[in-house]
Motif scaffolding. Structure first.
Motif, PDB file in Angstrom:
ATOM      1  N   LEU A   6       0.825  -1.207   0.000  1.00 17.83           N
ATOM      2  CA  LEU A   6       0.000   0.000   0.000  1.00 17.83           C
ATOM      3  C   LEU A   6       0.860   1.259   0.000  1.00 17.83           C
ATOM      4  CD1 LEU A   6      -2.870   1.156   0.198  1.00 17.83           C
ATOM      5  CD2 LEU A   6      -2.673   0.967   2.667  1.00 17.83           C
ATOM      6  N   PHE A   7       1.877   1.288   0.823  1.00 15.92           N
ATOM      7  CA  PHE A   7       2.713   2.483   0.912  1.00 15.92           C
ATOM      8  C   PHE A   7       3.608   2.652  -0.315  1.00 15.92           C
ATOM      9  CE2 PHE A   7       1.075   2.657   5.127  1.00 15.92           C
ATOM     10  CZ  PHE A   7       1.066   4.005   5.423  1.00 15.92           C
ATOM     11  N   GLU A  34     -10.794   6.939  12.905  1.00 20.34           N
ATOM     12  CA  GLU A  34     -10.760   6.481  14.301  1.00 20.34           C
ATOM     13  C   GLU A  34     -10.847   4.964  14.378  1.00 20.34           C
ATOM     14  OE1 GLU A  34     -10.505   8.100  17.223  1.00 20.34           O
ATOM     15  OE2 GLU A  34     -10.535  10.146  16.463  1.00 20.34           O
ATOM     16  N   PHE A  35     -11.534   4.350  13.422  1.00 23.48           N
ATOM     17  CA  PHE A  35     -11.736   2.906  13.447  1.00 23.48           C
ATOM     18  C   PHE A  35     -10.757   2.156  12.551  1.00 23.48           C
ATOM     19  CE2 PHE A  35     -15.832   4.715  14.683  1.00 23.48           C
ATOM     20  CZ  PHE A  35     -15.979   4.102  15.914  1.00 23.48           C
ATOM     21  N   GLY A  36      -9.813   2.872  11.969  1.00 23.57           N
ATOM     22  CA  GLY A  36      -8.808   2.229  11.130  1.00 23.57           C
ATOM     23  C   GLY A  36      -7.711   1.605  11.972  1.00 23.57           C
ATOM     24  N   GLY A  37      -6.833   0.884  11.325  1.00 27.26           N
ATOM     25  CA  GLY A  37      -5.757   0.204  12.037  1.00 27.26           C
ATOM     26  C   GLY A  37      -4.466   0.996  12.108  1.00 27.26           C
ATOM     27  N   PHE A  43       1.520   4.989  10.835  1.00 28.28           N
ATOM     28  CA  PHE A  43       1.567   5.539   9.479  1.00 28.28           C
ATOM     29  C   PHE A  43       2.981   6.022   9.160  1.00 28.28           C
ATOM     30  CE2 PHE A  43       1.409   8.771   6.273  1.00 28.28           C
ATOM     31  CZ  PHE A  43       0.452   8.331   5.368  1.00 28.28           C
ATOM     32  N   ARG A  44       3.547   6.828  10.068  1.00 30.28           N
ATOM     33  CA  ARG A  44       4.904   7.354   9.857  1.00 30.28           C
ATOM     34  C   ARG A  44       5.924   6.221   9.673  1.00 30.28           C
ATOM     35  NH1 ARG A  44       5.147  12.873  11.475  1.00 30.28           N
ATOM     36  NH2 ARG A  44       3.477  13.394  12.906  1.00 30.28           N
TER      37      ARG A  44
END
Length: 82
Positions: A6-7, A34-37, A43-44
């Protein structure tokens, strides 16, 4: 594994945006569900791993939490002035 793929796709998109604007990316605005993983730190971490060795590895981020929606979304890209 899913995040790595994905990244890599995110990096392709960002490189295309740099090419279109003829300027380097300064800051990336990202909405996180808010409900994502993905947390900001998660993310960083994935972004830095994917961007290692590229000019994008030093990109800055501005995060915004949203109550629902996609796990993450790039909502704005700021470029260095030409």
């Amino acid at each position: 594994m899913h995040e790595t793929h994905l990244f890599k796709r995110v990096l392709i998109y960002l490189k295309q945006e740099e090419k279109k604007s003829s300027a380097r990316i300064r800051k990336i605005h990202v909405s996180l569900s808010e409900f994502g993983g993905l947390s900001e730190e998660h993310f960083r971490e994935h972004f830095r791993e994917a961007a290692a060795g590229t000019p994008l590895e030093v990109a800055r981020f501005k995060f915004r939490k949203i109550p629902f929606g996609p796990e993450f979304e790039i909502t704005k890209i700021e470029f260095y002035k030409k």
